[in-house]
Write a protein that holds these residues in place. Structure first.
Motif, mmCIF file in Angstrom:
data_model
loop_
_atom_site.group_PDB
_atom_site.id
_atom_site.type_symbol
_atom_site.label_atom_id
_atom_site.label_comp_id
_atom_site.label_asym_id
_atom_site.label_seq_id
_atom_site.Cartn_x
_atom_site.Cartn_y
_atom_site.Cartn_z
ATOM 1 N N MET A 464 0.801 -1.216 0.000
ATOM 2 C CA MET A 464 0.000 0.000 0.000
ATOM 3 C C MET A 464 0.843 1.280 0.000
ATOM 4 O O MET A 464 0.560 2.202 -0.773
ATOM 5 N N PRO A 465 1.876 1.411 0.839
ATOM 6 C CA PRO A 465 2.649 2.664 0.811
ATOM 7 C C PRO A 465 3.269 2.937 -0.558
ATOM 8 O O PRO A 465 3.260 4.079 -1.034
ATOM 9 N N ARG A 466 3.798 1.907 -1.207
ATOM 10 C CA ARG A 466 4.422 2.095 -2.519
ATOM 11 C C ARG A 466 3.373 2.478 -3.561
ATOM 12 O O ARG A 466 3.604 3.339 -4.412
ATOM 13 N N LEU A 467 2.206 1.851 -3.487
ATOM 14 C CA LEU A 467 1.151 2.182 -4.433
ATOM 15 C C LEU A 467 0.637 3.594 -4.191
ATOM 16 O O LEU A 467 0.402 4.352 -5.142
ATOM 17 N N ALA A 468 0.467 3.968 -2.937
ATOM 18 C CA ALA A 468 -0.002 5.320 -2.627
ATOM 19 C C ALA A 468 0.978 6.370 -3.144
ATOM 20 O O ALA A 468 0.565 7.411 -3.663
ATOM 21 N N ALA A 469 2.266 6.096 -3.034
ATOM 22 C CA ALA A 469 3.265 7.033 -3.558
ATOM 23 C C ALA A 469 3.184 7.124 -5.076
ATOM 24 O O ALA A 469 3.315 8.214 -5.657
ATOM 25 N N ALA A 470 2.948 5.999 -5.740
ATOM 26 C CA ALA A 470 2.831 5.995 -7.201
ATOM 27 C C ALA A 470 1.598 6.770 -7.648
ATOM 28 O O ALA A 470 1.629 7.496 -8.652
ATOM 29 N N VAL A 471 0.504 6.628 -6.914
ATOM 30 C CA VAL A 471 -0.728 7.350 -7.254
ATOM 31 C C VAL A 471 -0.537 8.856 -7.057
ATOM 32 O O VAL A 471 -0.985 9.666 -7.872
ATOM 33 N N ALA A 472 0.149 9.235 -5.988
ATOM 34 C CA ALA A 472 0.382 10.656 -5.725
ATOM 35 C C ALA A 472 1.253 11.298 -6.798
ATOM 36 O O ALA A 472 1.175 12.512 -7.026
ATOM 37 N N ALA A 473 2.077 10.489 -7.467
ATOM 38 C CA ALA A 473 2.996 11.023 -8.482
ATOM 39 C C ALA A 473 2.391 11.069 -9.879
ATOM 40 O O ALA A 473 3.057 11.507 -10.827
ATOM 41 N N LEU A 474 1.140 10.639 -10.040
ATOM 42 C CA LEU A 474 0.522 10.615 -11.371
ATOM 43 C C LEU A 474 0.332 12.035 -11.905
ATOM 44 O O LEU A 474 0.224 12.991 -11.124
ATOM 45 N N PRO A 475 0.263 12.200 -13.226
ATOM 46 C CA PRO A 475 0.162 13.537 -13.822
ATOM 47 C C PRO A 475 -1.221 14.167 -13.710
ATOM 48 O O PRO A 475 -1.453 15.230 -14.287
ATOM 49 N N HIS A 476 -2.141 13.522 -13.021
ATOM 50 C CA HIS A 476 -3.493 14.045 -12.841
ATOM 51 C C HIS A 476 -4.024 13.505 -11.523
ATOM 52 O O HIS A 476 -3.663 12.399 -11.113
ATOM 53 N N PRO A 477 -4.852 14.260 -10.807
ATOM 54 C CA PRO A 477 -5.399 13.753 -9.550
ATOM 55 C C PRO A 477 -6.055 12.393 -9.715
ATOM 56 O O PRO A 477 -6.777 12.143 -10.680
ATOM 57 N N ARG A 511 3.444 -1.121 -10.308
ATOM 58 C CA ARG A 511 4.414 -0.797 -11.359
ATOM 59 C C ARG A 511 4.298 0.702 -11.650
ATOM 60 O O ARG A 511 3.564 1.110 -12.556
ATOM 61 N N PRO A 512 5.019 1.522 -10.897
ATOM 62 C CA PRO A 512 4.872 2.979 -11.022
ATOM 63 C C PRO A 512 5.084 3.505 -12.433
ATOM 64 O O PRO A 512 4.350 4.383 -12.884
ATOM 65 N N ALA A 513 6.073 2.976 -13.153
ATOM 66 C CA ALA A 513 6.354 3.490 -14.497
ATOM 67 C C ALA A 513 5.196 3.173 -15.448
ATOM 68 O O ALA A 513 4.771 4.036 -16.230
ATOM 69 N N ASP A 514 4.692 1.939 -15.384
ATOM 70 C CA ASP A 514 3.560 1.569 -16.230
ATOM 71 C C ASP A 514 2.317 2.371 -15.869
ATOM 72 O O ASP A 514 1.556 2.800 -16.745
ATOM 73 N N LEU A 515 2.086 2.564 -14.575
ATOM 74 C CA LEU A 515 0.909 3.293 -14.121
ATOM 75 C C LEU A 515 0.970 4.746 -14.603
ATOM 76 O O LEU A 515 -0.027 5.300 -15.082
ATOM 77 N N TYR A 516 2.155 5.349 -14.517
ATOM 78 C CA TYR A 516 2.314 6.730 -14.959
ATOM 79 C C TYR A 516 2.110 6.833 -16.470
ATOM 80 O O TYR A 516 1.416 7.732 -16.954
ATOM 81 N N ALA A 517 2.696 5.914 -17.225
ATOM 82 C CA ALA A 517 2.563 5.938 -18.684
ATOM 83 C C ALA A 517 1.107 5.762 -19.102
ATOM 84 O O ALA A 517 0.635 6.429 -20.031
ATOM 85 N N ALA A 518 0.381 4.869 -18.412
ATOM 86 C CA ALA A 518 -1.027 4.650 -18.737
ATOM 87 C C ALA A 518 -1.855 5.886 -18.424
ATOM 88 O O ALA A 518 -2.744 6.273 -19.201
ATOM 89 N N ALA A 519 -1.581 6.532 -17.290
ATOM 90 C CA ALA A 519 -2.322 7.742 -16.930
ATOM 91 C C ALA A 519 -2.041 8.866 -17.923
ATOM 92 O O ALA A 519 -2.955 9.589 -18.342
ATOM 93 N N GLU A 520 -0.800 9.012 -18.323
ATOM 94 C CA GLU A 520 -0.452 10.067 -19.268
ATOM 95 C C GLU A 520 -1.133 9.840 -20.617
ATOM 96 O O GLU A 520 -1.643 10.779 -21.241
ATOM 97 N N ALA A 521 -1.161 8.588 -21.066
ATOM 98 C CA ALA A 521 -1.851 8.278 -22.335
ATOM 99 C C ALA A 521 -3.334 8.577 -22.225
ATOM 100 O O ALA A 521 -3.952 9.084 -23.177
ATOM 101 N N THR A 522 -3.937 8.279 -21.074
ATOM 102 C CA THR A 522 -5.364 8.514 -20.869
ATOM 103 C C THR A 522 -5.703 9.992 -20.962
ATOM 104 O O THR A 522 -6.818 10.360 -21.368
ATOM 105 N N LEU A 523 -4.761 10.851 -20.620
ATOM 106 C CA LEU A 523 -4.973 12.297 -20.665
ATOM 107 C C LEU A 523 -4.640 12.886 -22.031
ATOM 108 O O LEU A 523 -4.672 14.109 -22.209
#
Length: 538
Positions: A464-477, A511-523
């Motif tokens: 959970m802590p690692r996932l929460a940090a990855a979510v906080a770092a996403l390019p959109h709320p 997977r922070p890198a994959d999660l960030y890339a997916a969020a950025e593509a979604t935007l």
């Protein structure tokens, strides 16, 4: 920043205004009428599971209580029952999928009531659009009439129906077919042998002649009322009151097996189905939605469902552009995603029409053809299959590419997610659909066993802590949610979900890198240069 201008105060326009307001975006709704809708029980809508949930989330009102949720579906051919579906039998697992049937004026009334206290929405009645001017920084709408004036907006959305003034002013073609089907309609109060069940009766035994004399649909409404639709033969023959009363009397007598039972005729009409699709749904800062963009409705399909899905798809994209500056790829994706879905629905209906409405010939003698036709009609009426199911944005330009940790679920990428119970960030248990439509991305962790423990015991444990940090770092709320299970998902799967409830991807673990890339593509990809400089302010 200027508000969004919405032209048209029907269900789609009012829904879009509410959806924008929930994401803190102001709007002005230009209503050509006087702010009221004429009560017409012969003009009704059928809402599928997803669109009924959308309206309940936006209005805060139980839409099903304003209408009638079908207890079941029954289709007949001559005297034989071809298919039955129960929505109240727990063993069938279909209770939540029952369509809701209600009068359109009741629906618009509920939307207007929800908007009455909404500080971010202004409804301008008696305002008929006369002209549109676009500039790089906004759009101006001119209205005429007693309250003629001009309105300045950031974007403009035409929700003004089949004869859309917005579409004509933007010189957008609207090709298609006219009068694909025509139905005589009667709303009446009576008792039928199938209370609260919708019925499709093909080739009823009391009608033995006529090219399309043999199809009638009965759909229940509240307070013992029903809407009956008779498919009319091709042509423009006048539907007289005498003809309609004759149809009512013979149909009710045929279903009850005796003399015509008592009934009260409440309303009548003729419903003509057209199939059309606008060439473009976006012209700069101007968009089309609902009947202004598409017309469909043959074989039991419902055009309003698609119009409400248009509003849901467009609202979060306009909200993001309004708050954070335009991302052209994101705004373009509205047309790409929604037009493809409606075009596929129209193709499916147009391909099925010659089979179902062929009028006999060799096709009528092919074994199993009647059941095949019945299955197609059931799909349309119940919102299933190619004719009726909510579409998936599988080929969306917003879909992420080449994610190493992506895994498969029962929900396909781009499809609407299943409404499971989740734990919210404040520790409360809610439905997943309750968290949609707020402008935020949703990140859902599948963690079996968490439902029996207080959130404080597991929120700082394990991944959970690692996932929460990855979510906080996403390019959109984004909002982090936890569910004990999800169909087809292994433990520790992480789902990324769009604000309109469509699945972006599912990842195996954090997977922070994959999660960030997916969020950025979604935007719509990285922010365009200079976008921040023109970001919206409130």
């Amino acid at each position: 920043m200027d508000p969004v201008i919405i032209v048209g105060a029907g269900p789609v326009g009012l829904t879009l205004a509410l959806a924008l307001a929930r994401q803190e975006v102001p709007s002005v709704v230009l209503d050509e009428g006087l702010g009221k809708d004429e009560p017409r029980l012969a003009r009704t809508v059928v809402l599928r599971e997803d669109t009924a949930a959308l309206l309940e989330r936006l209005t805060g009102l139980p839409v099903a209580e304003a209408g009638c949720r079908w207890a079941g579906w029954r289709s007949m051919r001559r005297r034989q029952v071809m298919r039955q579906v129960s929505f109240v039998d727990p063993a069938a697992g279909e209770g939540s999928a029952a369509p809701v049937h209600l009068a359109q004026h009741v629906l618009t009334g509920a939307l207007r009531a929800a908007l009455a206290g909404e500080r971010l929405v202004r409804i301008a009645v008696d305002s008929r659009l006369d002209g549109i001017e676009q500039e790089p920084a906004g759009v101006t709408a001119h209205t005429r009439g007693p309250k003629g004036t001009w309105w300045r907006g950031s974007y403009l959305v035409g929700c003004d129906g089949p004869r859309s003034t917005v579409r004509k002013l933007q010189d957008i073609r609207f090709p298609g077919r006219t009068a694909v089907e025509r139905h005589a309609v009667a709303a009446l109060r009576t008792e039928l042998p199938w209370p609260d069940e919708a019925l499709l009766h093909r080739m009823p035994p009391w009608r033995t002649s006529g090219p399309s004399a043999g199809e009638v649909t009965a759909r229940p409404l509240p307070d013992g009322a029903w809407r009956l639709d008779w498919l009319l033969p091709p042509g423009k023959d006048l539907v007289t009151p005498e003809l309609l009363v004759s149809r009512v009397r013979e149909t009710l007598a045929g279903w009850t097996g005796g003399p015509t039972p008592p009934y009260e005729l409440l309303d009548t009409g003729v419903h003509t189905v057209h199939h059309r699709l606008a060439r473009r749904w976006r012209a700069g800062r101007v968009f089309l939605a609902g009947d202004a963009a598409h017309l469909l409705g043959a074989l039991g399909t419902q055009g309003l469902d698609e119009g409400l899905r248009d509003a849901d798809n467009l609202a979060w994209k306009l909200a993001l552009a309004w708050h954070h500056g335009p991302r052209e790829a994101l705004l373009d994706s509205y047309q790409t995603e929604r037009r493809a879905i409606v075009a596929a629905r129209l193709r499916a209906a147009d391909q099925a029409l010659p089979l179902v409405r062929g009028g006999g010939g060799l096709r009528a003698y092919v074994p199993g053809s009647a059941r095949g036709h019945d299955a197609l009609l059931t799909e349309g009426h119940l919102g299933r299959g190619a004719l009726g199911a909510p579409g998936a944005y599988a080929d969306s330009p917003l879909a992420p590419r080449h994610l190493e940790g992506e895994v498969s679920l029962e929900t396909a990428v781009g499809a609407p997610v299943v409404d499971v119970r989740v734990t919210a960030e404040d520790g409360s248990f809610v439905r997943l659909r309750d968290r949609l439509g707020r402008g935020a991305l949703l990140v859902l962790l599948i963690a079996p066993g968490t439902g029996v423990w207080d959130r404080k015991h597991w929120v700082t444990a394990g991944i959970m802590p690692r996932l929460a940090a990855a979510v906080a770092a996403l390019p959109h709320p984004a909002e982090l949610l936890v569910a004990e299970s999800y169909p087809g998902a292994a433990a520790h799967s992480v789902l990324l979900i769009r604000p309109d409830g469509h699945l972006v991807t599912a990842l195996s673990g954090v997977r922070p890198a994959d999660l960030y890339a997916a969020a950025e593509a979604t935007l719509g990809g990285p922010v365009e240069s200079g976008a921040e400089a023109t970001a919206g302010t409130r």
